[in-house]
Write an enzyme that holds these catalytic residues in place. Sequence first.
Site, PDB file in Angstrom:
ATOM      1  CG  ASP A   1      -1.915   1.122   1.234  1.00 15.63           C
ATOM      2  OD1 ASP A   1      -2.097   1.759   0.179  1.00 15.63           O
ATOM      3  OD2 ASP A   1      -2.511   1.373   2.295  1.00 15.63           O
TER       4      ASP A   1
ATOM      5  CG  ASP B   1      -3.969   4.624  -2.302  1.00 20.04           C
ATOM      6  OD1 ASP B   1      -3.124   3.794  -1.925  1.00 20.04           O
ATOM      7  OD2 ASP B   1      -5.039   4.809  -1.715  1.00 20.04           O
TER       8      ASP B   1
END
Length: 493
Positions: free
Chosen positions: A76, A279
Amino acid sequence: MRSATTLAATGALVASVAQAQVVQWDIVKRQTAPNTLTRRQANTFTEVITNEKLRGGYFATCSVGTPAQNLTLQLDTGSSDIWVPSSSASVCEQASDDGCTFGSFDSSKSTSFTVVGEDAFSISYVDGSSSTGDYITDTFQIGGATLDNMTMGLGRKTDIPYGLVGVGYALNEAIVASTQSTSESYDNLPVLMQKQGLINTNAYSLWLNDLDANTGSILFGGIDTEKYKGDLSRIDIYQDASSQAYTSFTVAMTSLQAVSSSGADTLSSSAFPIPVVLDSGTTFSYLPTDLAEQVWQEVGAEYYSNYGVPLIPCEMENSAGHFSFGFGGSGGPVINITMDELVVSLADGDPYTFPSGQYKGQAACQFGLQNFSSSTYLLGDTFLRSAYVVYDLVNNQIGLAPTDFNATDSNVVAFPSEGAQIPSATAAPNQAEVTQSSSLSSPTYGASGGFKDDASDEESAAAMLPPAFDWSRIVVVGVSMSCMLVGSGFFLL
Ligand SMILES: *[C@@H]1O[C@H](CO)[C@@H](O)[C@H](O)[C@H]1NC(C)=O
Ligand SMILES: *[C@@H]1O[C@H](CO)[C@@H](O)[C@H](O)[C@H]1NC(C)=O
Ligand SMILES: *[C@@H]1O[C@H](CO)[C@@H](O)[C@H](O)[C@H]1NC(C)=O
Ligand SMILES: *[C@@H]1O[C@H](CO)[C@@H](O)[C@H](O)[C@H]1NC(C)=O
Ligand SMILES: *[C@@H]1O[C@H](CO)[C@@H](O)[C@H](O)[C@H]1NC(C)=O
């Protein structure tokens, strides 16, 4: 995405370091068996990350503790902590569900385990999921590299059955938000890799590869010049406006074009230049509603308000049209996203059909460009797969180039030193001129016909009618958004 928190300070996140090396961690789709840790060549490390198409995210096997316990964790870029689910967490013990099939951590079996912050770990995500527990230190292995004394969260209470590896800015760590104190920030994974001499500078490159491919990779400390086409272009990361600190990978998206065999439309939004966060922890991409509505009209996607998602006939994956995303003003990097990257299955296996309307009876897929109401928007995996992205957390710059899908060659170039610029990259020439000046005007939709014509050129298997659309599944498919501190009004900077 956590609610915005005010940070009060900036911080020098990175200390000086030793020799030039890189660490590569390959990522694999969840449907395939996770790959093993392999060491490819001297001074580089490789691991495989998995593309989890539906729930979103790229996963890889890491190990924690002594002796090593294997866990598959989600990569992430939108958060900054590593956390692992505890074996004693109820989500892992549930017999009815699958439990923690990606692995969980039993701290009682590790001789190198230390609690450094009892009950100090607490992270929550915009989809309502969360994880709380202790901050711990233990040995962490990734891509054949071993990090002693890595600070991590231990999720004792969580509704997420797998852990994450957050590689964002240290100031975006959950501890900084929960204590409101930047001095609580600790050396997270890329910082510690640099301090322990595995890489020269706090930077890494992400290659997610095709929606249909199984593996991609994250390369710490270097770039791979064989994984992209053309040249890398450097654009600035923007600070969080309220804290005046770098906390997320927010860049300026400055144009969007729809291109098909019947024409090219320049789309507009009152939000241009749009602050977008790159992201990897988010499955889909989220644009301002005014812009998303034009995109949907171009391709014929329909927004279903009951479920908050746009749907599109699956056969549109055969459309030859594409969207060109421009960044950093004129002359900046342009990334083309083709329709086959934007038409995402609703579930593994069974297709679903539209229950009514113009597409009644046709197989339904989720469209990869969705809308969001926020001052910060997200470019998740549906965008990132088409780009080679270099994250330079020292110079606060992003390197972008069109990805080379399924590239098999490799030519790894390490950052030569701490603070070195992204190798082989040139700065986007007109970033200084990027100002908020856009107005909304409706495109002519000249490209729209071409998107659909191209798709219907392909024979669809209309004879084989899929089962009726199961609406309840849409919600389950949902979206995993990552944990971020969201800034606003970056134009003021
Ligand atoms: C962990 O993974 C490594 C590499 O794949 C393997 O050699 C080892 O046996 C695994 N350990 C356990 C406890 O499964
Ligand atoms: C491990 O980290 C903790 C917390 O940062 C620190 O107190 C401790 O001295 C470190 N131990 C080693 C062996 O580096
Ligand atoms: C990449 O490889 C996958 C199979 O591994 C294939 O389905 C896909 O079409 C390929 N993509 C491109 C752009 O060649
Ligand atoms: C991207 O699309 C534009 C048209 O919008 C085209 O001019 C350009 O060559 C494409 N770039 C790549 C790398 O395919
Ligand atoms: C997304 O767009 C739809 C249709 O235009 C709108 O009804 C909805 O409120 C928007 N959602 C968000 C989160 O902005």
